[in-house]
Design an enzyme around this catalytic site. Structure first.
Site, short mmCIF file in Angstrom:
data_model
loop_
_atom_site.label_atom_id
_atom_site.label_comp_id
_atom_site.label_asym_id
_atom_site.label_seq_id
_atom_site.Cartn_x
_atom_site.Cartn_y
_atom_site.Cartn_z
N CYS A 2 0.81 -1.21 0.00
CA CYS A 2 0.00 0.00 0.00
C CYS A 2 0.86 1.28 0.00
O CYS A 2 2.02 1.25 0.36
CB CYS A 2 -0.93 0.08 1.19
SG CYS A 2 -1.79 -1.44 1.56
N ARG A 29 2.28 0.98 -5.71
CA ARG A 29 2.39 0.13 -4.52
C ARG A 29 1.12 -0.67 -4.27
O ARG A 29 1.07 -1.48 -3.34
CB ARG A 29 2.69 1.00 -3.29
CG ARG A 29 3.92 1.84 -3.43
CD ARG A 29 4.04 2.78 -2.26
NE ARG A 29 4.37 2.08 -1.05
CZ ARG A 29 5.60 1.85 -0.62
NH1 ARG A 29 6.62 2.27 -1.33
NH2 ARG A 29 5.80 1.20 0.48
N TRP A 75 -3.21 -2.46 -1.48
CA TRP A 75 -2.98 -3.76 -2.10
C TRP A 75 -3.43 -4.75 -1.03
O TRP A 75 -2.79 -4.87 0.01
CB TRP A 75 -1.52 -3.95 -2.46
CG TRP A 75 -1.23 -5.24 -3.18
CD1 TRP A 75 -1.42 -5.51 -4.51
CD2 TRP A 75 -0.69 -6.43 -2.60
NE1 TRP A 75 -1.03 -6.79 -4.78
CE2 TRP A 75 -0.58 -7.38 -3.64
CE3 TRP A 75 -0.29 -6.79 -1.32
CZ2 TRP A 75 -0.08 -8.67 -3.43
CZ3 TRP A 75 0.20 -8.08 -1.10
CH2 TRP A 75 0.30 -9.00 -2.16
N ASN A 101 0.09 0.67 6.22
CA ASN A 101 0.80 -0.19 5.26
C ASN A 101 1.54 -1.23 6.08
O ASN A 101 2.36 -0.86 6.93
CB ASN A 101 1.77 0.67 4.43
CG ASN A 101 2.77 -0.16 3.64
OD1 ASN A 101 2.50 -1.30 3.32
ND2 ASN A 101 3.91 0.42 3.35
N GLY A 102 1.24 -2.51 5.87
CA GLY A 102 1.90 -3.56 6.65
C GLY A 102 0.88 -4.61 7.06
O GLY A 102 -0.22 -4.67 6.51
N GLU A 495 11.60 -16.29 -16.92
CA GLU A 495 11.16 -14.89 -17.03
C GLU A 495 10.05 -14.75 -18.09
O GLU A 495 9.06 -14.04 -17.89
CB GLU A 495 12.37 -14.00 -17.36
CG GLU A 495 12.08 -12.62 -17.91
CD GLU A 495 11.36 -11.66 -16.95
OE1 GLU A 495 11.14 -12.04 -15.79
OE2 GLU A 495 10.99 -10.57 -17.40
N LYS A 499 6.32 -13.43 -17.23
CA LYS A 499 5.76 -12.24 -17.88
C LYS A 499 4.41 -12.57 -18.50
O LYS A 499 3.47 -11.81 -18.40
CB LYS A 499 6.74 -11.77 -18.96
CG LYS A 499 6.86 -10.31 -19.18
CD LYS A 499 7.17 -9.47 -17.98
CE LYS A 499 8.26 -9.95 -17.09
NZ LYS A 499 8.44 -9.27 -15.85
N GLU A 502 1.85 -12.81 -15.78
CA GLU A 502 1.56 -11.51 -15.18
C GLU A 502 0.60 -10.68 -16.02
O GLU A 502 -0.32 -10.07 -15.48
CB GLU A 502 2.86 -10.69 -14.99
CG GLU A 502 3.72 -11.16 -13.85
CD GLU A 502 5.00 -10.33 -13.71
OE1 GLU A 502 5.29 -9.90 -12.61
OE2 GLU A 502 5.70 -10.14 -14.73
N HIS A 518 11.28 -35.27 -17.83
CA HIS A 518 11.11 -35.95 -16.54
C HIS A 518 9.75 -35.64 -15.92
O HIS A 518 9.63 -35.51 -14.71
CB HIS A 518 12.23 -35.55 -15.58
CG HIS A 518 13.59 -35.93 -16.08
ND1 HIS A 518 13.99 -37.25 -16.21
CD2 HIS A 518 14.63 -35.19 -16.51
CE1 HIS A 518 15.23 -37.29 -16.68
NE2 HIS A 518 15.64 -36.04 -16.89
N LYS A 617 3.66 -2.89 -8.20
CA LYS A 617 5.03 -2.70 -8.68
C LYS A 617 6.04 -2.96 -7.56
O LYS A 617 7.11 -3.50 -7.79
CB LYS A 617 5.17 -1.25 -9.18
CG LYS A 617 6.52 -0.92 -9.74
CD LYS A 617 6.56 -1.22 -11.21
CE LYS A 617 7.93 -1.14 -11.81
NZ LYS A 617 8.23 -2.34 -12.61
C1 G6P Z 1 6.75 -7.39 -7.62
C2 G6P Z 1 6.61 -6.97 -9.07
C3 G6P Z 1 7.60 -7.76 -9.92
C4 G6P Z 1 9.01 -7.59 -9.39
C5 G6P Z 1 9.11 -8.01 -7.92
C6 G6P Z 1 10.44 -7.63 -7.31
O1 G6P Z 1 6.26 -8.67 -7.44
O2 G6P Z 1 5.29 -7.19 -9.52
O3 G6P Z 1 7.54 -7.29 -11.27
O4 G6P Z 1 9.90 -8.35 -10.15
O5 G6P Z 1 8.11 -7.31 -7.16
O6 G6P Z 1 10.54 -6.24 -7.31
P1 G6P Z 1 11.89 -5.43 -7.09
O7 G6P Z 1 11.46 -4.00 -7.08
O8 G6P Z 1 12.44 -5.88 -5.77
O9 G6P Z 1 12.78 -5.77 -8.22
#
Ligand code: G6P
Length: 622
Positions: A2, A29, A75, A101-102, A495, A499, A502, A518, A617
């Site tokens: 948050c 956030r 969030w 936040n927390g 990755e 992606k 996501e 396997h 983010k």
């Molecule tokens: C969140 C984001 C991801 C990111 C991860 C780590 O889960 O949605 O896209 O890779 O945090 O974030 P950082 O800022 O520590 O790279």
């Protein structure tokens, strides 16, 4: 997680304009609901709304003015993202409001005690318990003492802002584990989860430390610890430029314009990948001597020579960059590396010795899991290094030394250009460490010179966009995907899968191509396509065998291969070509097509790729 934003002013400020602007800057956030509250004529005006901050904008009065106001963008952790669970939360009387936040870990037992005393709860959150606790203590104590006693009663993490109609000039803020800072302007003070929201108003800031709370009025600012010790914190001057600010991923109406002609930030940032790598390596390569110059590590250079183990700690995409770094650092750097999810590392028995270092990788520099794992390692006395994008972020401040990636602002929630720039810095680190421990001048020069050609080659890869879009159109309705790669391109396969999950909500699994047989191969049929990264490298022949195994089971294959490889077009259904490159650096070229593919599929399926559901983010809860 948050975002929190608020102000206390000698003047009456427009609440909607300032709080909404602050919340938009913090929306990265969390963006499932938001709310605000302000003291007006010794009463509290409060509104909250599920959905993005612009939904809150529609339901608030545009004209109210106040000297004390706060807002929150959420969030969800405890309780669905509904209106009633949005912050601020209040006590039974409606006179005490707070944003948080927390996570409050002992909220259940506190709630049941308070319910027995007649308190009526209106939400499913862990946060609300604190408003009722303050109310309970307020029967005997002052506002400040009631907050202090409440903070003593709760277990967990918090950044908190509390206002009370009975103390109309006062705002109390508190911090434990979650970030909170106060900015000082001429007639006003601002509080926020991070500096990006404060900098449009103030450049002098105070970062609260864990276990501290502050009482803020128009004329006063006092910090104390929970055991009532006064604390003096001097103000820091923040030197960041507007561009650095934007690294935090905030958005305001003006920032929206920065999308230029791109329909989404995600696409814009994928197109910025070559520039992000260029910025990461600028001034850091001495090609003729085969050296990497990393100014941020100079102070610990000698300590690094003595290391015999590097532990990389990170989350999400940054973790996958770390996994790629492991291959680089071990093969070329001669450094034994372990890569850990930060969320696991913190709770593991950490067997560090004097020759171990921790490298925390984080785009935002604020991820709670990464930050807490780093603090735990710090307690054990290991050398703490950082690879961070956001200048001055919590992780950057906590580490002993480090390297910034200088990827520039990454606004889209799904990380793209930060990933390739993390890989570029890990390549530099490989060169740096390798040349300390036996890498030859010839190999050093080779890596340095190949690294310097990357941006241009990445630009060539982006020219494949129309082909990738065509392939995305062909496959976007599929419900499942495999992403396969080996060695350097195994983490990149992970990755690619991450992606796609996501931004398109498609089930995608990343696997080591060799591991496929396997178990996972049981799932292959004509409806289960595989994206396979198969550059012409040391494991190419093995990957081709894996492709054949899939084709023999009617699976469709999209291959990422090296330019000039005609053979692969005969076996794969679709091919995307990347330029020839030193094996260690191929992940930096193979990432962009995977990012583009996920982007196009997400858009074709009609989703908001810049703000995917359930994500944020920067994840500032553990
Ligand atoms: C969140 C984001 C991801 C990111 C991860 C780590 O889960 O949605 O896209 O890779 O945090 O974030 P950082 O800022 O520590 O790279």
């Amino acid at each position: 997680m948050c975002g929190i934003f608020g102000f206390v002013s000698e003047d009456k400020l427009n609440v909607a304009d300032i709080i909404i602007d602050g919340l938009k800057r913090l929306e990265y956030r969390g963006y499932d609901s938001s709310g605000l509250a302000a003291v007006i004529n010794s009463k509290i005006y409060s509104r909250k709304q599920s959905g993005r901050v612009f939904e809150l904008e529609k339901v608030i009065s545009r004209s109210i003015k106040s000297s004390v106001a706060m807002g929150h963008t959420r969030w969800a952790t405890h309780g669905k993202p509904t209106n009633k669970n949005a912050h601020p939360h209040c006590d039974c009387t409606g006179r005490i409001h707070l944003v948080h936040n927390g996570i409050i870990e002992n909220h259940k037992e506190l709630k049941s005690k308070l319910e027995k005393r007649g308190h009526i709860f209106k939400s499913d959150t862990d946060t609300e318990v604190m408003a009722h606790l303050i109310e309970e203590f307020s029967k005997k104590y002052s506002f400040e003492e009631s907050v202090r006693l409440t903070l003593e009663s709760v277990v967990g993490a918090y950044a908190l802002v509390i206002i009370s109609a009975d103390a109309p000039d006062t705002m109390i803020v508190a911090k434990k584990s979650s970030p909170l800072l106060v900015g000082f302007a001429e007639n006003s003070k601002f509080v926020a989860s991070d500096v990006s929201a404060i900098l449009p108003y103030a450049r002098r800031v105070v970062y609260l430390h864990d276990g501290e709370f502050a009482v803020i009025t128009p004329s006063d600012f006092r910090v104390a610890t929970l055991d009532r010790k006064k604390v003096f914190r001097s103000q820091e001057l923040i030197e960041q430029s507007p561009v650095d600010l934007a690294v935090h991923g905030f958005l305001s109406a003006k920032d929206e314009a920065r999308k230029n002609n791109f329909p989404h930030f995600m696409l814009k940032e994928i197109y910025e990948e070559p520039e992000a790598v260029e910025n990461a390596i600028r001034g850091r390569l001495i090609v003729k001597d085969g050296l990497a110059k990393l100014g941020g590590l100079e102070s610990v250079e000698d300590k690094m020579k003595r290391l015999n183990r590097l532990i990389i700690s990170a989350c999400g995409t940054a973790y996958l960059a770390g996994l790629t770094g492991e291959y680089m650092l071990e093969e070329y750097g001669g450094m034994p590396v372990e890569v850990e999810y930060a969320s696991e590392l913190r709770y593991k028995k950490q067997l560090f010795d004097a020759r171990t270092a921790l490298l925390s990788i984080s785009q935002s520099g604020e991820t709670a899991d990464t930050l807490e794992a780093l603090k735990e390692a710090k307690r054990k006395g290991v050398l703490n290094l950082g690879l961070v994008n956001v200048v001055g972020s919590s992780i950057a401040r906590e580490t002993n030394a480090g390297v910034y990636n200088h990827a520039g602002p990454e606004v889209s929630v799904a990380s793209t250009k930060a990933f390739v720039s993390q890989l570029a810095v890990l390549s530099l680190l490989t060169l740096f460490v390798g040349r300390q421990r036996g890498m030859s001048l010839v190999m050093g020069k080779r890596i340095a010179s190949e690294l310097s050609t990357l941006p241009e080659k990445m630009r060539r890869v982006l020219k494949e966009a129309p082909n990738i879009k065509k392939i995305a159109r062909k496959y976007h309705k599929h419900g499942h995907f495999f992403y396969l790669g080996r060695k350097y391109n195994y983490p990149v396969a992970l990755e690619g899968a991450l992606k796609l999950k996501e931004v398109s909500y498609i089930h995608a699994e990343g696997y080591g191509a060799g591991e496929m047989k396997h178990g996972p191969i049981a799932m292959i049929d004509k409806n289960f396509p595989s994206m396979i990264i198969a550059p012409s490298d040391s494991v190419y022949e093995k990957v081709v065998s894996n492709i054949q195994e899939i084709k023999a089971r009617n699976g469709k294959v999209i291959a990422i291969a090296t330019e000039g490889n005609k053979e692969i077009s005969k076996i794969a259904d679709d091919v995307v070509y990347i330029p020839k490159m030193l094996e260690m650096l191929t992940p930096i070229l193979s990432a962009s097509p995977l990012h583009l593919f996920a982007y196009y599929v997400g858009v074709m399926r009609g989703y908001d790729v810049d703000k995917p559901r359930n994500l944020a983010k920067s994840v500032t809860v553990e």
